[in-house]
Design a protein around this motif. Structure first.
Motif, mmCIF file in Angstrom:
data_model
loop_
_atom_site.group_PDB
_atom_site.id
_atom_site.type_symbol
_atom_site.label_atom_id
_atom_site.label_comp_id
_atom_site.label_asym_id
_atom_site.label_seq_id
_atom_site.Cartn_x
_atom_site.Cartn_y
_atom_site.Cartn_z
ATOM 1 N N TYR A 1 0.829 -1.206 0.000
ATOM 2 C CA TYR A 1 0.000 0.000 0.000
ATOM 3 C C TYR A 1 0.867 1.262 0.000
ATOM 4 C CZ TYR A 1 -3.268 3.546 1.652
ATOM 5 O OH TYR A 1 -4.020 4.683 1.784
ATOM 6 N N GLU A 2 1.956 1.264 0.757
ATOM 7 C CA GLU A 2 2.837 2.433 0.793
ATOM 8 C C GLU A 2 3.485 2.666 -0.571
ATOM 9 O OE1 GLU A 2 5.538 1.652 3.930
ATOM 10 O OE2 GLU A 2 4.082 2.017 5.544
ATOM 11 N N GLU A 3 3.894 1.573 -1.241
ATOM 12 C CA GLU A 3 4.493 1.719 -2.572
ATOM 13 C C GLU A 3 3.486 2.263 -3.579
ATOM 14 O OE1 GLU A 3 6.043 -2.062 -3.588
ATOM 15 O OE2 GLU A 3 7.668 -2.017 -2.098
ATOM 16 N N LEU A 4 2.248 1.748 -3.522
ATOM 17 C CA LEU A 4 1.219 2.247 -4.442
ATOM 18 C C LEU A 4 0.905 3.712 -4.183
ATOM 19 C CD1 LEU A 4 -1.266 -0.789 -4.469
ATOM 20 C CD2 LEU A 4 0.240 -0.038 -6.316
ATOM 21 N N ALA A 5 0.879 4.097 -2.901
ATOM 22 C CA ALA A 5 0.607 5.503 -2.578
ATOM 23 C C ALA A 5 1.704 6.404 -3.139
ATOM 24 C CB ALA A 5 0.500 5.662 -1.056
ATOM 25 N N ALA A 6 2.972 5.945 -3.055
ATOM 26 C CA ALA A 6 4.072 6.745 -3.615
ATOM 27 C C ALA A 6 3.959 6.854 -5.135
ATOM 28 C CB ALA A 6 5.411 6.105 -3.223
ATOM 29 N N GLN A 7 3.601 5.742 -5.813
ATOM 30 C CA GLN A 7 3.423 5.779 -7.259
ATOM 31 C C GLN A 7 2.275 6.701 -7.659
ATOM 32 O OE1 GLN A 7 5.299 4.445 -9.596
ATOM 33 N NE2 GLN A 7 6.708 3.383 -8.194
ATOM 34 N N LYS A 8 1.208 6.690 -6.836
ATOM 35 C CA LYS A 8 0.061 7.537 -7.156
ATOM 36 C C LYS A 8 0.428 9.018 -7.064
ATOM 37 C CE LYS A 8 -4.776 8.274 -5.995
ATOM 38 N NZ LYS A 8 -5.888 7.970 -5.068
ATOM 39 N N LYS A 9 1.261 9.362 -6.085
ATOM 40 C CA LYS A 9 1.688 10.756 -5.952
ATOM 41 C C LYS A 9 2.493 11.200 -7.185
ATOM 42 C CE LYS A 9 1.799 11.071 -0.907
ATOM 43 N NZ LYS A 9 2.666 11.267 0.295
ATOM 44 N N LEU A 10 3.360 10.310 -7.663
ATOM 45 C CA LEU A 10 4.149 10.641 -8.849
ATOM 46 C C LEU A 10 3.263 10.839 -10.071
ATOM 47 C CD1 LEU A 10 7.180 8.189 -8.432
ATOM 48 C CD2 LEU A 10 7.183 10.678 -8.129
ATOM 49 N N LEU A 11 2.251 9.960 -10.234
ATOM 50 C CA LEU A 11 1.341 10.102 -11.375
ATOM 51 C C LEU A 11 0.532 11.390 -11.280
ATOM 52 C CD1 LEU A 11 0.038 6.431 -11.767
ATOM 53 C CD2 LEU A 11 1.564 7.673 -13.314
ATOM 54 N N ASP A 12 0.114 11.749 -10.069
ATOM 55 C CA ASP A 12 -0.644 12.999 -9.911
ATOM 56 C C ASP A 12 0.200 14.209 -10.289
ATOM 57 O OD1 ASP A 12 -2.837 11.600 -9.067
ATOM 58 O OD2 ASP A 12 -2.389 11.801 -6.923
ATOM 59 N N LYS A 13 1.482 14.179 -9.938
ATOM 60 C CA LYS A 13 2.363 15.294 -10.309
ATOM 61 C C LYS A 13 2.523 15.387 -11.827
ATOM 62 C CE LYS A 13 5.123 15.377 -6.063
ATOM 63 N NZ LYS A 13 6.481 15.190 -5.472
ATOM 64 N N LEU A 14 2.671 14.205 -12.485
ATOM 65 C CA LEU A 14 2.801 14.203 -13.942
ATOM 66 C C LEU A 14 1.530 14.706 -14.615
ATOM 67 C CD1 LEU A 14 4.700 10.834 -14.537
ATOM 68 C CD2 LEU A 14 5.576 13.144 -14.911
ATOM 69 N N LYS A 15 0.364 14.348 -14.045
ATOM 70 C CA LYS A 15 -0.894 14.819 -14.631
ATOM 71 C C LYS A 15 -1.000 16.337 -14.590
ATOM 72 C CE LYS A 15 -3.677 10.700 -13.694
ATOM 73 N NZ LYS A 15 -4.820 10.140 -12.917
ATOM 74 N N LYS A 16 -0.536 16.923 -13.507
ATOM 75 C CA LYS A 16 -0.606 18.378 -13.387
ATOM 76 C C LYS A 16 0.353 19.076 -14.357
ATOM 77 C CE LYS A 16 -2.004 18.389 -8.519
ATOM 78 N NZ LYS A 16 -1.619 18.770 -7.143
ATOM 79 N N LYS A 17 1.533 18.450 -14.591
ATOM 80 C CA LYS A 17 2.537 19.088 -15.445
ATOM 81 C C LYS A 17 2.255 18.891 -16.928
ATOM 82 C CE LYS A 17 6.342 18.775 -12.115
ATOM 83 N NZ LYS A 17 7.691 18.200 -11.855
ATOM 84 N N ASP A 18 1.813 17.688 -17.338
ATOM 85 C CA ASP A 18 1.703 17.343 -18.764
ATOM 86 C C ASP A 18 0.279 16.874 -19.059
ATOM 87 O OD1 ASP A 18 2.120 16.742 -21.365
ATOM 88 O OD2 ASP A 18 3.721 15.274 -21.020
ATOM 89 N N LYS A 19 -0.483 17.653 -19.837
ATOM 90 C CA LYS A 19 -1.849 17.281 -20.186
ATOM 91 C C LYS A 19 -1.879 16.174 -21.232
ATOM 92 C CE LYS A 19 -3.825 21.794 -19.136
ATOM 93 N NZ LYS A 19 -4.603 22.946 -19.652
ATOM 94 N N LYS A 20 -0.858 16.114 -22.114
ATOM 95 C CA LYS A 20 -0.809 15.053 -23.123
ATOM 96 C C LYS A 20 -0.676 13.687 -22.463
ATOM 97 C CE LYS A 20 1.257 17.929 -26.723
ATOM 98 N NZ LYS A 20 2.417 18.097 -27.647
ATOM 99 N N PHE A 21 0.054 13.665 -21.367
ATOM 100 C CA PHE A 21 0.219 12.401 -20.641
ATOM 101 C C PHE A 21 -1.112 11.899 -20.080
ATOM 102 C CE2 PHE A 21 1.167 10.177 -16.610
ATOM 103 C CZ PHE A 21 1.874 9.092 -17.122
ATOM 104 N N VAL A 22 -1.981 12.826 -19.672
ATOM 105 C CA VAL A 22 -3.300 12.454 -19.143
ATOM 106 C C VAL A 22 -4.143 11.824 -20.247
ATOM 107 C CG1 VAL A 22 -5.421 13.337 -18.108
ATOM 108 C CG2 VAL A 22 -3.198 14.243 -17.390
ATOM 109 N N LYS A 23 -4.122 12.424 -21.454
ATOM 110 C CA LYS A 23 -4.892 11.863 -22.563
ATOM 111 C C LYS A 23 -4.372 10.479 -22.934
ATOM 112 C CE LYS A 23 -6.073 16.348 -24.541
ATOM 113 N NZ LYS A 23 -5.945 17.228 -25.735
ATOM 114 N N PHE A 24 -3.049 10.304 -22.901
ATOM 115 C CA PHE A 24 -2.466 9.003 -23.224
ATOM 116 C C PHE A 24 -2.936 7.933 -22.240
ATOM 117 C CE2 PHE A 24 0.972 6.037 -22.122
ATOM 118 C CZ PHE A 24 1.056 5.322 -23.304
#
Length: 695
Positions: free
Chosen positions: A125-148
């Motif tokens: 669960y801790e590893e998944l939470a860390a991965q989720k935080k990284l994905l949330d940061k990428l979503k905020k920075k890159d909109k193309k990544f969200v569409k992908f």
């Protein structure tokens, strides 16, 4: 600083450890932080080791456990193993006798396996939470990544659906074919099964009835089993199982009615027990679930009475037995009439039949329930409180050794509270002394000592209790607390009568008689009961009614005290000082009604003094002959024809008539009806269950 020399190192090696050891001894023991459990009210003692070694009094630094509920903590209680409320049904195939549902008897290996799984899950669960935080940061920075990500997820889902569509269809078809279709139970079906069980002890029919009984007990909250057609079917299943289950189980196991715990435990490895054990367990689980859901007192009393007949079977199920105690104790404390009586009897049977190992659980839970019930005694029926007290004492009498130890702990707590109140001298500390919980605790142990004085050695409890009661009586010398003093004198008279020990109570009583009333005091319209209160209101202290009640109560207490020693050889010396103080009151009093009552008491005491003195002058033995002293006036005591004995009877009868003519509360009349209705439980059980089903 340079290095130590050879001699210095040798000296330090020889003497330094002893110096450090002495310092550790004299070091102050600091108070620990309170634990975050239910017993936060229990305050720990803080004692300085240096002061103890010097002999200094450290009572002021010892904090006292003032919470009555925290005296016997749950740690002293036996651990309760909980069974799930939603236990499974029995398989209707007679060759299969196990429960379908999950069993709660978890092994040590299973518990360890679950613990390791929980640790691994936490890491994942801790590893998944860390991965989720990284994905949330990428979503905020890159909109193309969200569409992908959105397009990738849609494509993966469609591929998975095509890949596993055939297998899902197969699973759906399997689930539809294997789903259990429960039939609707009617009264005719229940009647046929009941006939097969009673006449031929048919096991498949018994299993069907147990499943139907479980469905009836779980009616409403859980309807996963057979469907009950109507209220008549419901009542038929309920009454048949509770009435006949115990006899059927005994026939299948081939054990007598008076079977003991040891005989039953010997059957645990036999094939007969392995067949019947799941049936008994399901029957007990369903009944315990029913006791938690039903609110009607008659249905509860009937169910508990029938469970009591099968109490020996609970010895094979410790977890269910602990669960039974937890359910029964609140019903014993809050119920009334037949429900409280049946609950008390089954608790006593738990200790006497299943062994004293369960005594601690019964004692602690009943003690806490009784104390919490006495917190607001004004709103509770006094007869019910007296019943709870007497039944608790009967429970304690089943194991006198353990009860005496726990009684000593409770008396020490009461004594510590009294010492704390004397030292602090604040209102909060004194309030705990004249609270109903404190008074009822003393009342319990006084009656326990009186009831078991001939069964075990209670001398340590007796003298500790006498000192405690004298301390409580002397702590409140004013007239405002005369009701509490009256109770203290009654307790001392009770202990003196049962234990045969002389306790001087005349001075405590005569202090009440010598209280002076202000001249402006007149008759009060409101009436206060000295026997049912602990503290009097201020307006009552200035009234003439208060003086009359104090004198009448003092006369009754003195008569009881004098009667206990009216046949003793030392009665003439015992009555000297009380007679002197009564004569002073008689000469000072101006109320004719009071003077008449006091004059009669004085005459009867003087007459008994002359009687005892005359008999004592005729004896030939010396005071050192204790056997002859004990036999003095024993023949006259057996006849009960002396004038003072007749006077004592008249005073007690008059006091009883006053209490019986006092206005009764309507709640007491209702409870009488409940008690009388105990015999009609079987006749009214169907109507009660119909109303439960319809609602």
């Amino acid at each position: 600083m340079g290095k130590l020399g050879k001699k210095a190192r040798k000296f330090a090696k020889k003497n330094l450890p002893s110096v450090l050891k002495q310092r550790r001894k004299n070091k102050i023991v600091f108070k620990k932080r309170p634990s975050k459990n239910k017993n936060d009210g229990a305050v720990k003692e803080v004692v300085k080791a240096a002061e103890l070694s010097n002999g200094r009094n450290s009572d002021k630094e010892v904090t006292v456990t003032t919470s009555f509920d925290a005296l016997f903590s749950e740690d002293d209680d036996t651990m309760v193993l909980y069974d799930s409320d939603s236990d499974g049904y029995l398989s209707e195939d007679p060759s299969c006798g196990d429960l379908v549902g999950n069993d709660d008897d978890v092994t040590l290996e299973d518990a360890e396996h679950k613990r390791t799984l929980s640790v691994n899950n936490q890491k994942v669960y801790e590893e998944l939470a860390a991965q989720k935080k990284l994905l949330d940061k990428l979503k905020k920075k890159d909109k193309k990544f969200v569409k992908f990500l959105e397009s990738y997820n849609k494509g993966e889902i469609s591929e998975n659906q095509e890949m596993y569509s055939d297998e899902d269809d197969d699973h759906m078809e399997l689930d539809d074919t294997t789903t259990t279709k429960y039939k609707v139970l009617t009264s005719s079906v229940i009647g046929k099964w009941s006939k097969l069980v009673t006449e031929g002890h048919n096991e498949p029919a018994l299993i069907n009835l147990i499943n139907a009984y479980r469905a009836a007990c779980h009616f409403g909250p859980e309807e996963t089993g057979p469907t009950i057609q109507d209220s008549e079917t419901f009542c038929n299943v309920y009454t048949f199982m509770l009435s006949e289950a115990d006899n059927i189980f005994r026939v299948l196991l081939k054990i007598p009615i008076n079977c003991k715990k040891e005989t039953l435990l010997e059957l645990k490895n036999t094939s007969r027990w392995k067949k019947v054990q799941p049936m008994i367990k399901s029957y007990f689980r369903s009944t315990l679930f029913l006791l938690k859901q039903v609110t009607d007192s008659e249905i509860l009393a009937f169910s508990i009475t029938r469970l009591r007949a099968s109490i020996v079977f609970f010895a094979a199920f410790p977890s269910l037995l602990n669960r039974l105690i937890q359910i029964i104790v609140p019903l014993w404390a809050t119920g009334g009439g037949t429900l409280s009586v049946s609950s008390s009897l089954i608790l006593q049977d738990v200790v006497s039949v299943c062994g004293s190992n369960h005594f601690d659980a019964c004692f602690i839970k009943t003690y806490k329930a009784y104390i919490s019930r006495c917190r607001n005694i004004e709103t509770v029926d006094t007869k019910h409180i007296e019943f709870l007290r007497d039944s608790f004492i009967n429970l304690c009498s089943l194991d006198l050794e353990k009860s005496s130890n726990k009684a000593l702990v409770s008396i020490q707590q009461l004594t510590n509270i009294l010492k704390h109140a004397r030292q602090q001298e604040n209102k909060e500390a004194i309030k705990k002394i004249y609270s109903w919980q404190y008074v009822q605790c003393i009342d319990i142990w006084v009656l326990f000592i009186s009831a078991n004085v001939n069964e075990c050695d209670v001398q340590s409890l007796l003298y500790a209790m006498i000192q405690l009661i004298n301390g409580v009586a002397c702590l409140f010398p004013g007239p405002k607390y005369f009701p509490l003093r009256i109770r203290c004198v009654q307790w001392l008279n009770k202990l003196s009568s049962s234990c045969g020990v002389f306790i001087p109570v005349a001075s405590l009583i005569l202090d009440m008689v010598e209280y002076k009333v202000n001249k402006e005091g007149g008759k009060s319209r409101k009436r206060v009961k000295l026997a049912s209160d602990l503290k009097l209101p201020k307006f009552w202290l200035k009234s003439q009614n208060f003086v009359e009640q104090c004198v009448n109560s003092a006369i009754e207490l003195l008569v009881v005290h004098f009667f206990q020693w009216s046949y003793h050889i030392s009665f003439p010396e015992l009555a000297v000082i009380p007679l002197i103080r009564l004569k002073k009151f008689y000469e000072r009093s101006t109320a004719e009604s009071l003077k008449r009552v006091v004059k009669r008491l004085m005459d009867m005491v003087e007459q008994n003094v002359e009687f005892a003195q005359k008999k004592r002058d005729d004896v030939a033995f010396s005071p050192k002959d204790h056997e002859s002293v004990d036999q003095f006036l024993q023949f006259e005591k057996g006849t009960l024809n002396t004038p003072f004995t007749q006077y004592y009877k008249s005073v007690i009868e008059k006091s009883a008539s006053k209490t019986s003519t006092s206005p009764k509360e309507p709640e007491k009349v209702k409870r009488k009806k409940t008690q009388n209705a105990g015999g009609d439980v079987d006749a009214n059980i169907k109507g009660k269950k119909r109303r439960v089903v319809e609602t």
